[in-house]
Design a protein around this motif. Sequence first.
Motif, PDB file in Angstrom:
ATOM      1  N   LEU A   6       0.823  -1.209   0.000  1.00 13.80           N
ATOM      2  CA  LEU A   6       0.000   0.000   0.000  1.00 13.80           C
ATOM      3  C   LEU A   6       0.857   1.258   0.000  1.00 13.80           C
ATOM      4  O   LEU A   6       0.580   2.202  -0.751  1.00 13.80           O
ATOM      5  CB  LEU A   6      -0.921  -0.006   1.224  1.00 13.80           C
ATOM      6  N   ARG A   7       1.900   1.291   0.820  1.00 15.00           N
ATOM      7  CA  ARG A   7       2.759   2.474   0.882  1.00 15.00           C
ATOM      8  C   ARG A   7       3.411   2.750  -0.459  1.00 15.00           C
ATOM      9  O   ARG A   7       3.461   3.903  -0.912  1.00 15.00           O
ATOM     10  CB  ARG A   7       3.820   2.277   1.964  1.00 15.00           C
ATOM     11  N   GLU A   8       3.910   1.695  -1.106  1.00 13.49           N
ATOM     12  CA  GLU A   8       4.560   1.875  -2.402  1.00 13.49           C
ATOM     13  C   GLU A   8       3.553   2.318  -3.459  1.00 13.49           C
ATOM     14  O   GLU A   8       3.861   3.159  -4.312  1.00 13.49           O
ATOM     15  CB  GLU A   8       5.254   0.582  -2.834  1.00 13.49           C
ATOM     16  N   ARG A   9       2.335   1.782  -3.402  1.00 12.15           N
ATOM     17  CA  ARG A   9       1.311   2.196  -4.372  1.00 12.15           C
ATOM     18  C   ARG A   9       0.965   3.670  -4.195  1.00 12.15           C
ATOM     19  O   ARG A   9       0.753   4.394  -5.180  1.00 12.15           O
ATOM     20  CB  ARG A   9       0.061   1.330  -4.226  1.00 12.15           C
ATOM     21  N   LYS A  10       0.914   4.120  -2.943  1.00 16.73           N
ATOM     22  CA  LYS A  10       0.640   5.538  -2.695  1.00 16.73           C
ATOM     23  C   LYS A  10       1.770   6.414  -3.245  1.00 16.73           C
ATOM     24  O   LYS A  10       1.516   7.476  -3.818  1.00 16.73           O
ATOM     25  CB  LYS A  10       0.460   5.784  -1.199  1.00 16.73           C
ATOM     26  N   LYS A  11       3.003   5.967  -3.078  1.00 18.29           N
ATOM     27  CA  LYS A  11       4.140   6.708  -3.646  1.00 18.29           C
ATOM     28  C   LYS A  11       4.046   6.774  -5.157  1.00 18.29           C
ATOM     29  O   LYS A  11       4.286   7.821  -5.765  1.00 18.29           O
ATOM     30  CB  LYS A  11       5.458   6.048  -3.223  1.00 18.29           C
ATOM     31  N   GLN A  12       3.690   5.642  -5.768  1.00 25.96           N
ATOM     32  CA  GLN A  12       3.555   5.618  -7.226  1.00 25.96           C
ATOM     33  C   GLN A  12       2.441   6.547  -7.690  1.00 25.96           C
ATOM     34  O   GLN A  12       2.587   7.248  -8.697  1.00 25.96           O
ATOM     35  CB  GLN A  12       3.290   4.186  -7.692  1.00 25.96           C
TER      36      GLN A  12
END
Length: 203
Positions: A6-12
């Motif tokens: 989830l954190r990486e998707r938000k960054k993307q």
Amino acid sequence: MTSPGLRERKKQDTRRALAEATLRLAVESGLSAVTVEQIAAAADVSYRTFFNHFSSKEEALLLPEGRDDGRFARRLAEQDPALPPLEAGRAALQEELATLEADRSAWQRRLAVIAAEPQLVPRLVELSSANEREMTRALAARTGLDAERELYPALLAAVLGCAVRVTLTHWCAADSRQPLTDLFSSALDAVAAGLPAPPPSSS
């Protein structure tokens, strides 16, 4: 391949919003007239957040996916060890180019901005040179050659980088709907065949 958390998707998502805002504002006003503050506001993030993803507005325009200096090396390492270096490099870059296929309109607009603002060209050359240096190191590691002493890794990296630039420009400009990955393969096929002269035009 595992899906990003989830954190990486938000960054993307944030990086994508910033890149899209940069392109939209650059098309409307010219990149030189656009500030980082305006880009951040258009993407609904803070000024500081912009610099968590990009070092400059030029990078946000030219590298919309963000800088990832190890991406080519990782993809090259995933290729079958039996593949010749040119074919392994082709396969690694095909994965990269496949991600651009659904975004032709954005790349057409991005190249139009670059054409309208010659001051972007040195930055584009700098980024291309950095990419080729990365490819050189990865190809040297794959072939067991010394990148400082042997010509082959740097030459192959330059050929691959040139093929990407030429086919990307042609893909954006041409009326043909031929996939970018097919154009790239055709370019490398021509190189592998020794760049034979095309048949005389019938017109």
